[in-house]
Design an enzyme around this catalytic site. Structure first.
Site, mmCIF file in Angstrom:
data_model
loop_
_atom_site.group_PDB
_atom_site.id
_atom_site.type_symbol
_atom_site.label_atom_id
_atom_site.label_comp_id
_atom_site.label_asym_id
_atom_site.label_seq_id
_atom_site.Cartn_x
_atom_site.Cartn_y
_atom_site.Cartn_z
ATOM 1 N N PHE A 97 52.621 36.682 3.531
ATOM 2 C CA PHE A 97 51.149 37.547 3.800
ATOM 3 C C PHE A 97 50.512 36.460 4.733
ATOM 4 O O PHE A 97 49.182 36.629 4.676
ATOM 5 C CB PHE A 97 50.564 37.502 2.451
ATOM 6 C CG PHE A 97 51.395 38.382 1.421
ATOM 7 C CD1 PHE A 97 51.984 39.660 1.790
ATOM 8 C CD2 PHE A 97 51.760 37.606 0.336
ATOM 9 C CE1 PHE A 97 52.686 40.075 0.635
ATOM 10 C CE2 PHE A 97 52.561 38.335 -0.711
ATOM 11 C CZ PHE A 97 53.021 39.705 -0.539
ATOM 12 N N GLY B 282 60.580 39.466 3.128
ATOM 13 C CA GLY B 282 60.556 40.478 2.135
ATOM 14 C C GLY B 282 60.410 41.773 2.825
ATOM 15 O O GLY B 282 60.204 42.811 2.006
ATOM 16 N N THR B 283 60.069 41.797 3.949
ATOM 17 C CA THR B 283 59.833 43.062 4.714
ATOM 18 C C THR B 283 60.860 44.079 5.294
ATOM 19 O O THR B 283 60.825 45.261 5.658
ATOM 20 C CB THR B 283 58.992 42.564 5.885
ATOM 21 O OG1 THR B 283 59.610 41.940 6.688
ATOM 22 C CG2 THR B 283 57.684 42.333 5.725
ATOM 23 N N ALA C 170 59.158 43.730 13.583
ATOM 24 C CA ALA C 170 60.028 44.520 13.941
ATOM 25 C C ALA C 170 60.226 45.022 15.419
ATOM 26 O O ALA C 170 61.527 45.041 15.801
ATOM 27 C CB ALA C 170 59.597 46.016 13.131
ATOM 28 N N LYS D 254 62.556 53.914 4.270
ATOM 29 C CA LYS D 254 62.302 53.286 2.676
ATOM 30 C C LYS D 254 61.642 51.866 2.843
ATOM 31 O O LYS D 254 61.060 51.605 2.111
ATOM 32 C CB LYS D 254 63.770 53.200 2.225
ATOM 33 C CG LYS D 254 63.644 52.567 0.985
ATOM 34 C CD LYS D 254 65.088 52.369 0.137
ATOM 35 C CE LYS D 254 65.507 53.850 -0.146
ATOM 36 N NZ LYS D 254 66.860 53.640 -0.773
ATOM 37 N N LYS E 24 56.232 50.252 16.493
ATOM 38 C CA LYS E 24 54.889 49.672 16.468
ATOM 39 C C LYS E 24 55.137 49.074 15.077
ATOM 40 O O LYS E 24 55.727 49.309 14.173
ATOM 41 C CB LYS E 24 53.840 50.566 16.543
ATOM 42 C CG LYS E 24 53.580 51.358 17.842
ATOM 43 C CD LYS E 24 52.439 52.302 17.751
ATOM 44 C CE LYS E 24 51.919 52.694 19.309
ATOM 45 N NZ LYS E 24 50.708 53.707 19.138
ATOM 46 N N GLU F 37 50.911 45.530 8.436
ATOM 47 C CA GLU F 37 49.229 45.233 8.080
ATOM 48 C C GLU F 37 48.580 46.402 8.126
ATOM 49 O O GLU F 37 47.197 46.557 7.642
ATOM 50 C CB GLU F 37 48.804 44.151 9.087
ATOM 51 C CG GLU F 37 49.295 42.665 8.699
ATOM 52 C CD GLU F 37 49.349 41.637 9.768
ATOM 53 O OE1 GLU F 37 48.556 40.521 9.483
ATOM 54 O OE2 GLU F 37 49.472 41.963 10.887
#
Length: 726
Positions: A240, A470-471, A513, A611, A679, A683
């Protein structure tokens, strides 16, 4: 039944490819690597906010069985220290520690005990005695220290048009102040490292979001070549933003390893996570908004007062959203900082947007109420396809679509505009809306793909130093490789988080990403192009990867690729957009409230995996709800320590606090943003969530809640706004 994956994994809601490693305990986090001859370090924290250490007694600790070293400023390795007053903190900043007898804040590291076992180190640390000369001039009270505020010299203040003119042209003006408290990140995985110093070469297994910047920070702090530092962050259990920069426990571990000649593990305790791993700073935000009677905005001013430490400067960019979200000709954003004897704050999920959007979207709701306009229509009326801050068009902007579709799904038409008019028994029911935006950076990223021909199957391994916090990075990179190599996802292995792999920008700022996947795409495309060129095969000719390798008489082949923003990218503003809708029920007698429903609509480019993307939005919504419900860190006003120091007193939302939630992704592929049309989304999910909830509370109760978090006591004590019918 196991789902059969299609060849092109992109766009499929597949399970995480690394999920089995996590549920079986095979995924190695920073403190779990099997390192031989390892010992343990325990940091010692100061118990004053400002002053000097005048004596240290280490004798009791040093007598204990298993204790190898007690390190303080008296015997610590000499490190590079800061130049100038309060240099700006960055993700690659040096992190000097134990370099003098000065104490700058309560909880600052003032020593480290190294012992054979964790328990020995912890007990010995409690036996080291410090005496201080305390400085009574410590600055620890935000309210009493406002006169010490200064304007940062970082070029962040901004204006366009003329605010005075814009306000004079307005038929209605809203002028209010909104407050957000100190918050802490608290990822599940504690900050930790196992570091070794071997003949001048450093190996650190560390929980870091950006591997390359961790190397820069270690090499810079110890003044050793970058090539002599290796950092491994294979799995990161949440960050975070707290693991963007290199904190001092890593430097302590490296230093201790050099001094004792063995690998040293240092784990930051949950209590130390409050004092030693950054935080979101307290923000006081003054908003001034002017509008015509028809809802046309004429002026918008956003002034932020925050705090930083006395050693480094950080400013949360709360006014970022106010500069670009709405079509307002006269705009001003300013910042002031108070140097305080509290640790240095740093980026926390959607820094600036999460807090700044609370102020902006609350003020927009207040203006809509004064104008007697639907707050949804008020926002739509002031939409813009030009980023007036940058004077560039948006590459794509579907904010109006997010608001319209969200309103339809949520049932906004059933909202009663008059506060306190929707009741069910003792409950007052309110609907709230907010618009959201988040910059979608895309940064240069490198990747390597290794192809192995095994019988009649090609198995691919993708390597990059990018991290998975964790993303779902492992999964979307695997899906990307499967798409561009045209092989099943099951035949792709992804290896991340090792500085021996090609360099990426790491995880943070919602750039992961787009950057990782385009880097992987480039490597895969280069592999196919090279194999075709070697055999004089036309680039557009369809040839299976198996056949390509066979035609090249290869069983193994490697290729690297690099992706970076195009020249066209620089001509546009690249943002993700969204809308939040909340239904809140408030008990009119007790002030207890429940978030009953939430609808989130996101326009965030190509969704690689619905997901994992859904999980990101849910996480953001939960943190946004936490801002309203409970999250705050209290500073003890006399001594400067944090009163909140565990999950017993720093409260975060649990399942029963959360609403029935619907998440909608609008179809969008922004090829200006990057070749794959991706994109950021991580956040966007937290941005303006707090405002949608507080706006719903106003619609329910007629009470404006301008300081977070909102407790039942605050709600009971708050007065109904003028003009609300009781």
């Amino acid at each position: 039944m196991t789902k059969t994956l299609n060849t092109s994994g992109v766009g499929e809601a597949i399970n995480r490819v690394e999920g089995h490693l996590k549920v079986t305990g095979k995924a190695k986090y920073a403190s779990e690597f099997p390192v031989e001859n390892k010992v343990y370090g325990q940091g010692i924290n100061s118990t004053i906010a400002k002053g000097e250490i005048i004596s240290i007694d280490t004798s009791e600790a040093e007598k204990l069985e298993g204790v190898l070293k007690v390190i303080t400023y008296r015997n610590a390795e000499k490190l590079k220290t800061f130049e100038g007053e309060r240099p700006q903190i960055a993700t690659d900043s040096i992190a000097p520690v134990l370099q003098s007898n000065k104490v700058h804040y309560y909880g600052e590291y003032i020593g480290l005990v190294v012992a054979e076992t964790f328990e020995q180190a912890q007990y010995a640390a409690s036996l080291v005695k410090f005496e201080y000369k305390e400085d009574a001039a410590a600055v620890i009270n935000f309210e009493k220290s406002k006169s010490k505020a200064y304007t940062p010299d970082n070029g962040s203040n901004y204006s366009r048009g003329n605010m005075d003119k814009g306000l004079s042209e307005a038929d209605m003006v809203v002028e209010q102040t909104y407050n957000t408290p100190i918050e802490h990140h608290h990822p599940m995985e504690l900050h930790a490292t196992i570091a070794s110093w071997d003949n001048g070469k450093v190996l650190a297994y560390a929980s870091q979001q950006i591997v390359e910047d961790a190397i820069i920070a270690i090499s810079g702090t110890f003044q050793i070549p970058k090539k002599d530092v290796r950092v491994v962050s294979a799995f990161v259990g949440g960050g975070f933003g707290s693991k963007l920069n290199l904190d001092r426990h890593v430097i302590l571990a490296v230093m201790a390893s050099k001094m004792v000649g063995r690998p040293v593990q240092v784990t930051v305790t949950r209590t130390q996570m409050f004092t030693n791993t950054n935080m979101r700073q307290q923000n006081e935000q003054k908003m001034r908004v002017g509008a015509k009677n028809d809802g046309t905005l004429t002026a918008l001013s956003h002034e932020t007062l925050s705090h930083t430490s006395t050693t480094q400067e950080y400013q949360e960019p709360c006014g970022m959203v106010s500069k670009m979200l709405y079509n307002v000709p006269n705009n001003e954003v300013t910042y002031k900082l108070i140097p305080m004897n509290i640790q240095t704050p740093f980026a926390m999920r959607a820094p600036g947007e999460a807090t700044g959007s609370f102020a902006l979207e609350s003020a927009m709701d207040e203006m809509a109420w004064k104008l007697k306009m639907d707050p949804l229509e008020f926002r739509i009326k002031n939409d813009t396809q030009i980023d007036l801050h940058e004077n560039r068009p948006f590459s794509s902007r579907l904010l109006v679509e997010c608001l319209r579709i969200g309103a339809d799904k949520f049932g906004w038409k059933d909202r009663k505009s008059e506060p306190r008019s929707n009741k069910k028994g003792n409950w007052l029911i309110g609907y709230g809306v907010s618009a959201a935006s988040r910059n979608s950076p895309y940064q240069k990223s490198n990747a390597r793909v290794i192809l192995n021909l095994e019988e009649d199957e090609v198995h691919a391994t993708v390597q990059m130093d990018g991290t998975d916090i964790g993303t779902g990075s492992y999964t979307i990179v695997a899906q990307t490789a499967a798409e561009y190599l045209k092989i099943p996802v099951e035949q792709v292995t992804v290896e991340l988080g090792d500085s021996d792999f090609p360099v990426t920008p790491g995880s943070g700022g919602s750039w992961g990403a787009a950057s990782y996947c385009n880097g992987a795409r480039a490597a895969c495309e280069n592999a196919i192009k090279t194999l075709k060129n070697n055999r004089n095969i036309e680039e557009d000719e369809e040839v299976a990867l198996v056949e390509l390798l066979k035609k090249n008489q290869l069983t193994k082949f490697e290729a690297e690729g690099m992706a970076e923003p195009s020249a066209e990218f620089e001509k546009y503003s690249i943002f993700s957009f969204g809308a939040n809708f909340s239904e809140v029920w408030v008990d009119k007698d007790t002030g207890i409230y429940r978030i009953k429903r939430m609808v989130n609509v996101a326009s965030a480019g190509k969704i690689l995996n619905p997901k994992t993307a859904y999980g990101q939005i849910i996480g953001g919504l939960t943190m946004g709800a936490g801002m309203v419900i409970a999250e705050q860190t209290h500073v003890e006003p006399n001594f400067g320590n944090f009163i909140t120091r565990s999950f017993a007193d720093y409260h975060v939302p649990v399942n029963l606090d959360m609403a029935n939630t619907e998440v909608i992704f609008l179809p969008e592929e922004d090829k200006i943003a990057n070749k794959m049309g991706i994109k950021g989304i991580g956040e966007l999910g937290i941005t303006s969530v707090a405002a949608s909830i507080t706006n719903a509370i106003f619609n329910a109760t007629g009470k404006r809640m301008r300081s977070l978090p909102i407790t039942p006591e605050k709600l009971i004590e708050a007065k109904v706004e003028e003009g609300v019918v009781i």
